[in-house]
Design an enzyme around this catalytic site. Structure first.
Site, PDB file in Angstrom:
ATOM      1  NE  ARG A  93      -3.820   2.258   1.651  1.00 57.79           N
ATOM      2  CZ  ARG A  93      -3.576   3.520   1.414  1.00 57.79           C
ATOM      3  NH1 ARG A  93      -2.385   4.018   1.652  1.00 57.79           N
ATOM      4  NH2 ARG A  93      -4.513   4.294   0.921  1.00 57.79           N
ATOM      5  CG  ASP A 117      -5.016  -1.652   5.071  1.00 61.48           C
ATOM      6  OD1 ASP A 117      -5.776  -1.186   5.928  1.00 61.48           O
ATOM      7  OD2 ASP A 117      -3.867  -1.240   4.879  1.00 61.48           O
ATOM      8  CG  ASP A 305       1.074   2.477  13.035  1.00 64.24           C
ATOM      9  OD1 ASP A 305      -0.070   2.286  12.586  1.00 64.24           O
ATOM     10  OD2 ASP A 305       2.026   2.855  12.329  1.00 64.24           O
TER      11      ASP A 305
HETATM   12  C1  UD1 Z   1       0.757   6.156   7.713  1.00 62.50           C
HETATM   13  C2  UD1 Z   1       1.487   4.939   8.233  1.00 62.50           C
HETATM   14  C3  UD1 Z   1       0.620   4.104   9.156  1.00 62.50           C
HETATM   15  C4  UD1 Z   1       0.058   4.973  10.264  1.00 62.50           C
HETATM   16  C5  UD1 Z   1      -0.611   6.211   9.696  1.00 62.50           C
HETATM   17  C6  UD1 Z   1      -1.078   7.187  10.751  1.00 62.50           C
HETATM   18  C7  UD1 Z   1       3.000   4.407   6.440  1.00 62.50           C
HETATM   19  C8  UD1 Z   1       3.400   3.447   5.380  1.00 62.50           C
HETATM   20  N1  UD1 Z   1       1.907   4.122   7.104  1.00 62.50           N
HETATM   21  O1  UD1 Z   1      -0.340   5.681   6.926  1.00 62.50           O
HETATM   22  O2  UD1 Z   1       1.411   3.053   9.716  1.00 62.50           O
HETATM   23  O3  UD1 Z   1      -0.893   4.218  10.989  1.00 62.50           O
HETATM   24  O4  UD1 Z   1       0.298   6.919   8.826  1.00 62.50           O
HETATM   25  O5  UD1 Z   1      -0.036   7.545  11.581  1.00 62.50           O
HETATM   26  O6  UD1 Z   1       3.678   5.383   6.704  1.00 62.50           O
HETATM   27  N2  UD1 Z   1      -7.154   9.916   4.857  1.00 62.50           N
HETATM   28  C9  UD1 Z   1      -8.165  10.398   4.054  1.00 62.50           C
HETATM   29  N3  UD1 Z   1      -7.830  10.868   2.806  1.00 62.50           N
HETATM   30  C10 UD1 Z   1      -6.550  10.880   2.351  1.00 62.50           C
HETATM   31  C11 UD1 Z   1      -5.523  10.388   3.185  1.00 62.50           C
HETATM   32  C12 UD1 Z   1      -5.849   9.911   4.452  1.00 62.50           C
HETATM   33  O7  UD1 Z   1      -9.329  10.402   4.444  1.00 62.50           O
HETATM   34  O8  UD1 Z   1      -6.316  11.332   1.224  1.00 62.50           O
HETATM   35  C13 UD1 Z   1      -7.499   9.414   6.226  1.00 62.50           C
HETATM   36  C14 UD1 Z   1      -7.212   7.912   6.378  1.00 62.50           C
HETATM   37  O9  UD1 Z   1      -8.298   7.134   5.921  1.00 62.50           O
HETATM   38  C15 UD1 Z   1      -7.025   7.798   7.882  1.00 62.50           C
HETATM   39  C16 UD1 Z   1      -6.367   9.141   8.246  1.00 62.50           C
HETATM   40  O10 UD1 Z   1      -6.642  10.016   7.163  1.00 62.50           O
HETATM   41  O11 UD1 Z   1      -8.270   7.721   8.510  1.00 62.50           O
HETATM   42  C17 UD1 Z   1      -4.871   9.055   8.463  1.00 62.50           C
HETATM   43  O12 UD1 Z   1      -4.248   8.505   7.333  1.00 62.50           O
HETATM   44  P1  UD1 Z   1      -2.746   8.847   6.929  1.00 62.50           P
HETATM   45  O13 UD1 Z   1      -2.131   9.723   7.987  1.00 62.50           O
HETATM   46  O14 UD1 Z   1      -2.733   9.319   5.539  1.00 62.50           O
HETATM   47  O15 UD1 Z   1      -2.068   7.415   7.044  1.00 62.50           O
HETATM   48  P2  UD1 Z   1      -1.126   6.697   5.977  1.00 62.50           P
HETATM   49  O16 UD1 Z   1      -0.170   7.677   5.395  1.00 62.50           O
HETATM   50  O17 UD1 Z   1      -1.968   5.878   5.051  1.00 62.50           O
END
Ligand code: UD1
Length: 421
Positions: A93, A117, A305
C-alpha cells in the site's frame, strides 16, 4: 504448510534490544530517491519484506536497485517510467508514495489504487486535492490514479486532516514545483522530518520542518544523496510495552526517546520507571501495570500504530482502561482476537473499554495487520499456556527479526511451520 508463532506465556523480558530503521520512513525515502538522477544510498534499512517489494516498484519504473543487508542503493535513470506496475503496487500500500515524485519528475504518473485494508478504508482524496492545487489533474481510470501536470506551480494547501501520506506526496511534488508551496495542517511525524531532512540534503528548500506548516521553495533539480534512516519508534515502543506488560526491564537502542515522550509518560503513569539517553531508553516495571486511558491522534499524540499494544497492556492491567481510536475506523477489529485470549474488552465505535484481568489464557489467534499481530504476541507473553499467533507474514512486514529479538530478551517464542489450523 503455514507459519505461526508459538508464544509460551510467563517470561519476564530482560536485557537489551537493537532497533533499526523505520518501515514508515524507508519506503518514502526510497520513493524520494526518484526525485534525482543518479545513485541514492540508504543505510540502517530494516530487513523486512516491504523493502524488496518497494525495490520492485522502483525497478518497474526503470531504476536499478540493490538491497544488501541494511543498505539499499537506488540508481535512478535520467528518463523514468511514469507507470508503476500493478503487481508490485498491489502488494504494498505504501507504494502510493511514488505518486508525488513521479508527477514532479515525469509530469505524469500512473499508480494503481492500493485499495483498503484491515485497519480501515484508506482514501487518497487529500493526496489528489493537494496535487490538483499544484496544477496537476488527477483522475481515477481503470483502478489507477492518473495524474498529469505539465507545469507544477507552488500553491497554498490546507489539509483537512494531518495525513502522513498526503503530506509526503505533496511535499515530494512541491520540491520541484515552480515557486513556493505552503502546506498547512501538515503531518509532523518523525518520519516526515526524516523525509524532509533527506530532501534538504538533496538540495530541496524546506522551512518549518517538524511543524504543521511546511514552506517549500521549489528548485529545478535535486542531487542524489546518502542517508541513514531514523530508528523505528513504533518497534521501539512495542518493546517498551512488552517490558511493562511482562514486569521486566528492557533497554531499547537505536530510537530517539523524544519520539516516544508521550508513550513513555503513559507507561510511567501505569507504574513503570523509565530512563532516557540520546538514542536509547530503558523501561522497568516491578508490579502489575495500572490501568490508563489512551487516545490515538496524529503525532505528537499517541500513535494509532500502538493502539493494539495499548489494548494488550490494558488487558492485563489493574483496573479499567478506555481506549479511543481517532485515526483508522476499523482498527478495533482485532479486539475479538484479544477476547479469544481472555481479555475483557468491548468496543463501541471509536471506543474500547478494557477491564484488566490478572492473567490471559492461551488460544489460537490470527493477526490481521502488522501491529495487531505484534499486540497479540505481547498478549500471548502474558497468557497461561502456548498461544499460537497465525498469519505472521503481517508481523514480518514490520518487525525485522521479531522472534529472535523476543528470544534475546528471554521470551519463550518459536516460529513453527505446520499444516494450517
Ligand atoms: C501512515 C502509516 C501508518 C500509520 C498512519 C497514521 C506508512 C506506510 N503508514 O499511513 O502506519 O498508521 O500513517 O499515523 O507510513 N485519509 C483520508 N484521505 C486521504 C488520506 C488519508 O481520508 O487522502 C485518512 C485515512 O483514511 C485515515 C487518516 O486520514 O483515517 C490518516 O491517514 P494517513 O495519515 O494518511 O495514514 P497513511 O499515510 O496511510
Amino acid at each position: 504448510m503455514a507459519e505461526h508463532f508459538a508464544v509460551t506465556g510467563g517470561a519476564r523480558l530482560q536485557g537489551s534490544v537493537d532497533v533499526v530503521g523505520a518501515k514508515n520512513s524507508v519506503l518514502k525515502l526510497m520513493a524520494a530517491a526518484l526525485l534525482a538522477e543518479g545513485t541514492t544510498t540508504l543505510t540502517n534499512c530494516p530487513e523486512i519484506l516491504d523493502v524488496p517489494l518497494m525495490a520492485d516498484v522502483l525497478r518497474s519504473l526503470g531504476c536499478g536497485v540493490t538491497v544488501e543487508r541494511d543498505t539499499v542503493a537506488i540508481d535512478v535513470p535520467a528518463r523514468l517510467g511514469a507507470e508503476a506496475d500493478y503487481r508490485s503496487v498491489s502488494k504494498l500500500r505504501a507504494s502510493v508514495c511514488v505518486l508525488g515524485p513521479l508527477i514532479a519528475r515525469c509530469r505524469r504518473a500512473v499508480v494503481p489504487l492500493p485499495g483498503g485494508d484491515a485497519i480501515g478504508s484508506r482514501p487518497l482524496d487529500m493526496h489528489q486535492a493537494g496535487l490538483q492545487r499544484l496544477g496537476a489533474t488527477t483522475e481515477i481510470e481503470h483502478g489507477r490514479v492518473v495524474a498529469r501536470g505539465d507545469v507544477l506551480r507552488g500553491a497554498q494547501i490546507w489539509l483537512d486532516f494531518p495525513s502522513v501520506g498526503a503530506t509526503e506526496n505533496i511535499l515530494m511534488a512541491a520540491v520541484l514545483a515552480d515557486g513556493t508551496t505552503v502546506i498547512d495542517n501538515a503531518a509532523r511525524e518523525p518520519e516526515i522530518v526524516d523525509l524532509a531532512a533527506m530532501l534538504t540534503q538533496m538540495g530541496a528548500k524546506i522551512e518549518g520542518i517538524g511543524t504543521s506548516t511546511l514552506s517549500v521553495h521549489g528548485v529545478t533539480a535535486l542531487q542524489p544523496t546518502e542517508h541513514r534512516v531514523i530508528g523505528d519508534r513504533i518497534v521501539g515502543a512495542t518493546w517498551a510495552f512488552a517490558a511493562a506488560m511482562t514486569r521486566g526491564e528492557v533497554t531499547v537502542r537505536g530510537v530517539d526517546p523524544h519520539h516516544l515522550d508521550l508513550v513513555l509518560d503513559k507507561l510511567r503513569s501505569a507504574g513503570a520507571e523509565t530512563e532516557a539517553g540520546t538514542q536509547e531508553f530503558t523501561v522497568r516495571m516491578d508490579g502489575r501495570p495500572g490501568a490508563i486511558d489512551f487516545v490515538t491522534l496524529p503525532y505528537p499524540g499517541f500513535a494509532t500504530d500502538l493502539q493494539p499494544m495499548a489494548i494488550a497492556l490494558s488487558a492485563v492491567a489493574d483496573g479499567t482502561s478506555m481506549i479511543t481510536e481517532n485515526v483508522f475506523e476499523a482498527r478495533f477489529r482485532f479486539v475479538d482476537e484479544m477476547v479469544r485470549l481472555g481479555a475483557d474488552a468491548r468496543t463501541d465505535g471509536h471506543h474500547a473499554v478494557v477491564r484488566g484481568v490478572e492473567r490471559l489464557s492461551s488460544a489460537p489467534v490470527w493477526a490481521s495487520d502488522i501491529r495487531a499481530g505484534a499486540g497479540l504476541v505481547l498478549a500471548g507473553l502474558c497468557a497461561e499456556g502456548v498461544t499460537q499467533v497465525w498469519d505472521v507474514e503481517h508481523i514480518d512486514r514490520g518487525y525485522p527479526r521479531f522472534v529472535e529479538n523476543l528470544q534475546g530478551l528471554g521470551a519463550d517464542v518459536e516460529r513453527v511451520l505446520t499444516d494450517p489450523l
